[in-house]
Scaffold this active site. Structure first.
Site, PDB file in Angstrom:
ATOM      1  CE  LYS A  85      -3.725-134.610   4.555  1.00 44.17           C
ATOM      2  NZ  LYS A  85      -4.671-134.304   5.647  1.00 44.17           N
ATOM      3  CB  THR A 134      -5.664-120.265   6.211  1.00 46.56           C
ATOM      4  OG1 THR A 134      -6.789-119.648   5.567  1.00 46.56           O
ATOM      5  CG2 THR A 134      -6.029-120.582   7.643  1.00 46.56           C
ATOM      6  CB  VAL A 135      -1.235-122.941   5.974  1.00 45.97           C
ATOM      7  CG1 VAL A 135       0.040-123.598   6.503  1.00 45.97           C
ATOM      8  CG2 VAL A 135      -2.412-123.887   6.143  1.00 45.97           C
ATOM      9  N   GLY A 160     -12.092-123.520  10.577  1.00 42.95           N
ATOM     10  CA  GLY A 160     -10.893-123.548   9.752  1.00 42.95           C
ATOM     11  C   GLY A 160     -10.387-124.947   9.451  1.00 42.95           C
ATOM     12  CG  ASP A 210      -6.623-133.922   2.265  1.00 37.18           C
ATOM     13  OD1 ASP A 210      -5.911-132.947   1.991  1.00 37.18           O
ATOM     14  OD2 ASP A 210      -6.522-134.566   3.334  1.00 37.18           O
ATOM     15  CD  GLU A 248      -8.732-124.907   2.565  1.00 33.90           C
ATOM     16  OE1 GLU A 248      -9.098-123.754   2.258  1.00 33.90           O
ATOM     17  OE2 GLU A 248      -7.699-125.146   3.214  1.00 33.90           O
ATOM     18  CD  GLU A 307       6.899-135.081   9.071  1.00 31.71           C
ATOM     19  OE1 GLU A 307       5.950-135.896   9.026  1.00 31.71           O
ATOM     20  OE2 GLU A 307       8.091-135.418   9.077  1.00 31.71           O
ATOM     21  CE  LYS A 362      -2.929-132.097   2.558  1.00 28.48           C
ATOM     22  NZ  LYS A 362      -3.446-130.714   2.504  1.00 28.48           N
TER      23      LYS A 362
END
Length: 431
Positions: A206, A14-15, A188, A202, A191, A130, A106
């Protein structure tokens, strides 16, 4: 080297697809602004024969990722596979081959950052990430560069767009968790397996990255205690509104000064918190993120923007690719300034005000008995809200700041009292 910089991509999910589309879309503008001509040269995927929506020639796809990381005709490597393995091995191979690497991973950076930073420095190339912190929000480079001379004392905020979207809609529209989660997946933001988002994992990854750079002390994701949002009760949203709070999933990192010599301790936590309605974080809605950075000279800085979605992440990745390509062309690189492992302050020693929801028998002296328990453990009560019938009452306590250790001691004793039927959700209050 010339102005042409050839980019190799690992992964085209996707990314990855969003990055390819954005790169192709912005090629001319990037060259016009920077003088760098980016060329997408190769894409490693699991199934190179599968039809894809990205408009690039089929011959760019390969099933062997080492065709990207070791090839002489690839200048910069972009890793968008995700996970720790095989991404770690591929990134190390690229760095050892003298290729700058850009990633949005990440989980990997939080788990193996110091190893990757050292490998990049040995290779004399950049390792940029980033997009691994807050998607489109540019915060790592300001911390690494603009605030390099500052003492940063706190980094805190909303760093997961998926959970912020879910909490925003649950609170504002009185919707059920499962219903909003499904909508987040359709958009989106989440996930197919949302576990990392909704459990706080997550956000913990980060926060580990942010704290490591902000405090120049290595913090791993496993160092970060985390609580998710899956068991928040509808009544907690109702009571939050009654007390003029909203509920947000926050990531908070504090630097505590050393008593004597040394670097002091770092406190890190991810948790759902009550935030006063007039606090700037309370107004951060939907998939947006916001992070406050507190410094001794510049004061409090706020970074705000999209924290979820393929295009926002792709934007950060492209920015890193341009920076890495520019450094490569100039024959330089920027070292990641992270020192020794941090001394982590136990979460039981961190101080917050707390919201505590209880169910007690409605009888004379019960409220006094309960508040007496809090007092014996050094927890002072700021507010009490009681609502009940002849036999049972719901009592909500808001405390003054206390350590989690003191609060847990009080709660353990309350559970032994016959008049206390249950203790519901306990939430920290962020100010």
């Amino acid at each position: 080297m010339g102005n042409v910089v050839r980019v190799g991509l690992l992964g085209c999910g996707t990314v990855g697809e969003a990055f390819v589309e954005l790169l192709v879309e912005r090629l001319a503008a990037v060259e016009d602004v920077t003088g760098i001509s980016l060329e997408l040269a190769r894409i490693a995927v699991r199934d190179p024969g599968r039809a894809r929506s990205v408009g690039v020639p089929a011959e760019l796809f390969t099933g062997d990722p080492y065709d990207v990381v070791k090839a002489d005709d690839i200048d910069v490597v972009v890793e968008l596979i995700g996970g720790v393995a095989p991404a770690r091995e591929l990134i190390l191979a690229a760095l050892e081959a003298g290729k700058p690497v850009v990633t949005a991973n990440k989980e990997l950076v939080a788990a193996a950052g110091p190893e990757l930073y050292a490998a990049a420095d040995r290779g004399g190339v950049d390792f940029f990430f980033e997009a691994a912190a807050v998607a489109a929000v540019p915060i790592l480079r300001p911390i690494r560069e603009s605030l390099a001379g500052e003492e940063i004392t706190r980094v805190a905020g909303i760093v997961n767009g998926t959970t912020n979207y879910i909490l925003t809609r649950m609170m504002g529209e009185n919707l059920a968790f499962d219903e909003v989660l499904a909508a987040a997946q359709d958009l989106g933001y989440a996930e197919p397996d949302p576990t990392a988002d909704v459990t706080g994992a997550d956000a913990a990854s980060k926060l580990a990255i942010l704290a490591s750079l902000a405090f120049n002390q290595s913090v791993a994701a496993d160092d970060v205690p985390r609580e998710g949002i899956v068991d928040l009760d509808r009544v907690d949203f109702e009571l939050a509104a009654q007390f003029d709070y909203v509920i947000k999933l926050l990531a908070v990192a504090d630097r505590f000064p050393a008593d004597g010599d040394g670097a002091g301790q770092v406190g890190v936590q991810v948790f759902p918190a009550l935030v006063e309605r007039d606090h700037p974080l309370a107004t951060v809605r939907g998939s947006f993120n916001a992070v406050f950075v507190n410094t001794t000279a510049a004061g409090e800085l706020m970074f705000y923007g999209r924290g979820a979605g393929p295009r926002p992440s792709a934007s950060s990745v492209l920015g890193d690719v341009i920076a890495a390509a520019d450094h490569l062309r100039r024959g330089t690189h920027r070292k990641v300034p992270v020192g020794a492992p941090a001394a982590i302050r136990p979460k039981e020693d961190l101080e917050y005000s707390f919201y505590v929801r209880t169910e007690v028998e409605e009888a004379p002296g019960v409220l006094s008995e309960v508040t007496g328990v809090f007092g014996r453990h050094g927890v002072s009560i700021q507010k009490v809200d009681q609502d009940g019938s002849e036999s049972q009452a719901r009592v909500v306590f808001v405390t003054f700041p206390a350590t989690e250790r003191a609060l847990n001691g009080a709660l353990d004793e309350l559970r032994t009292l016959g008049h206390v039927r249950s203790i519901g959700r306990v939430l920290r209050i962020y100010k």
